[in-house]
Write an enzyme that holds these catalytic residues in place. Structure first.
Site, PDB file in Angstrom:
ATOM      1  N   PRO A   1      13.535 -57.123 -60.478  1.00  0.00           N
ATOM      2  CA  PRO A   1      14.254 -58.122 -59.594  1.00  0.00           C
ATOM      3  C   PRO A   1      15.793 -58.732 -60.217  1.00  0.00           C
ATOM      4  CG  PRO A   1      12.600 -59.406 -60.765  1.00  0.00           C
ATOM      5  CD  PRO A   1      12.392 -57.897 -61.279  1.00  0.00           C
ATOM      6  N   CYS A   2      16.527 -57.766 -60.262  1.00  0.00           N
ATOM      7  CA  CYS A   2      18.239 -58.287 -60.667  1.00  0.00           C
ATOM      8  C   CYS A   2      18.363 -59.266 -59.490  1.00  0.00           C
ATOM      9  CB  CYS A   2      18.714 -57.082 -60.757  1.00  0.00           C
ATOM     10  SG  CYS A   2      18.799 -56.058 -59.394  1.00  0.00           S
ATOM     11  N   HIS A   3      17.902 -59.345 -58.551  1.00  0.00           N
ATOM     12  CA  HIS A   3      18.312 -60.480 -57.566  1.00  0.00           C
ATOM     13  C   HIS A   3      17.985 -61.773 -57.989  1.00  0.00           C
ATOM     14  CE1 HIS A   3      14.127 -59.733 -56.523  1.00  0.00           C
ATOM     15  NE2 HIS A   3      14.242 -60.852 -55.904  1.00  0.00           N
TER      16      HIS A   3
END
Length: 386
Positions: A352-354
Site C-alpha cells: 500500500p504505497c497509497h
C-alpha cells in the site's frame, strides 16, 4: 456448424465465438475434430474444447466433470477403448475448469501408464501446473520417471512441469530435480514443440528448466459509484503485479516490466491463477477486508523490497510519511529514495504505497494519479472503525 468451428479455430476467437462454442453441437463437433492430430488446428481444437466446456459449465453446473467422466469411460475395456486423443481433451477440460475438475488429477496422471496417452497426460499436467498447481502437487511420482526418458517431447514436458512446481510456493519439497540429472538436462538441446497460448512454440529441453509463466487478468471493481480497472498478474510464487488504469496500457507496461524482472518468461492471459487476489480485492473495495493474505512475489532491488515490505506493515486506515518509512528501514536520510521505491512498486494497493504521505500529511506522488490515492485512503478511513 463445422465451418463455423473451423473459422473460430483459425482466428482463435474464443470471445467472438462464445455463443457458438456454448452450444452442445459445438462440443460434439470439437470432439470429432480432435480425432486426427494435424498440427496447430488440432491443438486449437483441444483448447477450444476446454473453453467450450467452461462456457457450458457456467449455465449447467457439473457439465465439465460429466464430460471428463465420459472420456474416461470411453477409454475402458467396456467401451472398447476407442477415445482418440482423450488425454489431451481431458487435460484441456481440466485446465479450463480446474476448481470443478481438479479432483480428476490422479485419474489423468494414471493414464500415463498407456504409452499412447503419455504426451496428452504430460501436456495436461503442465497446463494444470500453470493454472492450478494444487492439483498437480500430489502426482509427483507419475511425472518424475519422464525426466529421463528418451523421447524429447515427454522429457521436455516433464522438465517444465517440475520447473513450474518447484516455484509453486506451497509445493511439496520433492519437486526438485536431482543435481546430477539437472546438470545433464542443462546440456540437453533436444528440441520439442509445446502448444501454449494459441501457438506451437519451439523449445530446447534445457530452456524449460527455467521457463517461467506469468499469468495476468484485468477486471473492474466497484467502489460506490466509481469503477476501478485493475490488472493483476501472478507467477508460480505469488502475486507479482497489480496496476490501475486502461487494460491495454497496463498490459503493455506489465510485459515491459516482465522483460526486465522475469527475462524469458511467458506472459499469458488467464483468470484462474489470479482468482484469490480477485476475490480479496472485491472484498477490499466492499469494505469487508482490511488485510490481504495472498503469497507475494516481490521483484526489485534489495532496498526496494525492504521498503515494500515495510509498506505492507502500515495498518489499514493509517498513514506514514516518507521520512518515517525511511527511518523504519534504517535509512533516516532517505525519504527521496523511499519515494523512488514507491514509484517502482509493481504491486499497488496490496503493497500500500497509497498509505505514504508528505511530511505534513499532504497527498503527494501516486503513479495512477492523486485522485486514486485519495479514494483509497477515503475508503479505508470510512471502514477502519467498523
Amino acid at each position: 456448424m463445422q465451418k463455423k468451428l473451423e473459422s473460430i479455430l483459425l482466428k482463435r476467437d474464443w470471445s467472438g465465438g462464445r455463443e457458438i462454442l456454448r452450444e452442445k453441437d459445438s462440443i460434439r463437433g470439437l470432439m470429432s475434430r480432435i480425432y486426427v492430430k494435424d498440427g496447430l488446428m488440432f491443438w486449437r481444437a483441444i483448447e477450444a474444447l476446454g473453453v467450450a466446456a467452461a462456457l457450458v459449465e457456467e449455465q449447467n453446473k457439473g457439465y465439465a466433470a460429466e464430460l471428463i467422466r465420459r472420456y474416461f469411460w470411453s477409454l475402458n475395456d467396456e467401451s472398447g477403448g476407442t477415445a482418440w486423443n482423450a488425454s489431451e481433451a481431458i487435460g484441456s477440460i481440466m485446465a479450463h475448469n480446474p476448481k470443478e475438475c481438479g479432483h480428476f488429477n490422479w485419474q489423468l496422471a494414471n493414464l500415463s501408464d498407456d504409452e499412447s496417452l503419455q504426451v496428452g497426460v504430460l501436456w495436461g499436467l503442465c497446463n494444470l501446473a500453470i493454472v492450478f498447481p494444487k492439483a498437480v502437487d500430489p502426482v509427483f511420482e507419475k511425472v518424475c520417471p519422464f525426466l529421463s526418458v528418451e523421447n524429447a517431447e515427454l522429457r521436455g514436458l516433464a522438465v517444465w512441469t517440475f520447473s513450474l512446481m518447484e516455484n509453486y510456493a506451497q509445493a511439496k519439497e520433492m519437486w526438485v530435480i536431482p543435481e546430477d540429472l539437472k546438470k545433464r538436462l542443462e546440456q540437453d538441446h533436444s528440441m520439442l514443440e509445446i502448444y501454449i497460448d494459441g501457438e506451437l512454440l519451439p523449445f530446447k529441453v534445457s530452456e524449460l528448466l527455467k521457463k517461467e509463466v506469468i499469468t495476468f487478468y484485468t477486471k473492474e471493481f466497484q467502489q460506490g459509484d466509481f469503477t476501478w480497472s485493475i490488472c493483476v498478474a501472478s507467477s508460480q510464487r505469488g502475486l507479482c503485479w497489480l496496476s490501475i488504469g486502461n487494460p491495454g496500457t497496463e498490459e503493455s507496461e506489465l510485459r515491459a516490466w516482465a522483460k526486465k524482472q522475469a527475462p524469458g518468461a511467458l506472459v499469458l492471459w488467464g483468470m484462474h491463477p489470479n482468482c484469490e487476489v480477485i476475490t480479496q480485492l472485491t472484498e477490499y473495495f466492499a469494505g469487508s477486508r482490511q488485510e490481504f493474505t495472498i503469497p507475494i512475489d516481490s521483484r526489485g532491488t534489495p532496498f526496494q523490497r525492504k521498503v515494500w515490505e515495510e509498506l505492507r506493515r502500515i495498518p489499514y486506515g493509517e498513514t506514514l510519511s516518507y521520512g518515517e518509512v525511511a527511518r523504519n528501514v534504517g535509512n533516516p536520510k532517505g525519504p527521496r529514495a523511499v519515494g523512488m521505491a514507491n514509484n517502482r512498486n509493481p504491486i499497488g494497493i496490496i503493497t500500500p504505497c497509497h498509505r505514504v504521505v508528505g511530511k505534513s500529511g499532504d497527498l503527494v506522488g501516486y503513479a495512477s494519479g492523486l485522485d486514486h490515492k485519495e479514494r483509497l485512503l477515503s475508503l479505508e478511513a470510512s471502514h477502519c472503525q467498523e
